[in-house]
Design a protein around this motif. Structure first.
Motif, PDB file in Angstrom:
ATOM      1  N   ALA A   2       0.562  19.621  -1.816  1.00 36.76           N
ATOM      2  CA  ALA A   2       1.119  20.467  -0.759  1.00 36.76           C
ATOM      3  C   ALA A   2       2.003  19.673   0.195  1.00 36.76           C
ATOM      4  N   VAL A   5       5.671  19.883  -0.860  1.00 36.65           N
ATOM      5  CA  VAL A   5       6.166  21.243  -0.631  1.00 36.65           C
ATOM      6  C   VAL A   5       6.455  21.458   0.844  1.00 36.65           C
ATOM      7  N   GLY A  57       7.351  23.515 -10.888  1.00 36.99           N
ATOM      8  CA  GLY A  57       6.195  23.941 -10.102  1.00 36.99           C
ATOM      9  C   GLY A  57       6.534  24.197  -8.643  1.00 36.99           C
ATOM     10  N   ALA A  58       5.515  24.036  -7.794  1.00 35.65           N
ATOM     11  CA  ALA A  58       5.658  24.345  -6.371  1.00 35.65           C
ATOM     12  C   ALA A  58       6.704  23.455  -5.704  1.00 35.65           C
ATOM     13  N   LEU A  61      10.072  24.763  -6.586  1.00 39.18           N
ATOM     14  CA  LEU A  61      10.418  25.968  -5.827  1.00 39.18           C
ATOM     15  C   LEU A  61      10.820  25.623  -4.405  1.00 39.18           C
TER      16      LEU A  61
END
Length: 160
Positions: A2, A5, A57-58, A61
């Motif tokens: 995280a 991201v 993946g995240a 994105l």
């Protein structure tokens, strides 16, 4: 996972906020056509970027958002400025000092982060926040006291 991201997303959040503010102003002057064109631009650019970014993946994105928003903002910006009767130079001048303060804040926090790695997480977080706030406020104090005064008025508690 995280962390990456959030780091990528945080880079584009100020541009997203500026975009939303400008679109609100466009609607305020009755130019729904500009809003429609801007939405159409985003409807084309964003899915393409997200389709590519989704392969990773995240983080992909988040990186896609980092690409998509500036592209759609760049396409829409001249239209928005025209509708509002302002020039890009005026907008640049209005945000330049706050942007410089933000860049210096990020640089200062990045420089201080490594030497503080041995500290307890909460102590390190407090020192990083204090460093960032000090550099940001100090820079605005040197470059634009009127902006700093406005920020203080917004943040100051109001009597009930």
């Amino acid at each position: 996972a995280a962390v990456v991201v959030l780091q990528l997303a945080s880079v584009v959040v100020p541009l997203r906020a500026a975009s939303m503010l400008m679109m609100t102003a466009v609607m305020g002057v009755g130019r729904a056509d500009i809003m429609l064109r801007s939405t159409f631009t985003a409807a084309v650019v964003w899915p393409l970027c997200f389709a590519v970014g989704a392969q990773w993946g995240a983080a992909g994105l988040a990186a896609a958002w980092l690409v998509a928003l500036p592209i759609s903002f760049g396409v829409n910006f001249p239209r928005i400025c025209g509708a509002l009767g302002i020039g890009a130079r005026q907008v640049g001048h209005a945000v330049s000092r706050a942007l410089l303060a933000g860049v210096l804040m990020v640089a200062a926090v990045a420089l201080v982060r490594q030497p503080l790695l041995g500290l307890h997480e909460l102590a390190r977080l407090a020192l990083l926040v204090a460093t960032g706030a000090t550099v940001y406020v100090g820079t605005l104090h040197l470059l634009d006291r009127s902006l700093l005064s406005t920020l203080w008025q917004i943040a100051r508690p109001r009597p009930a």
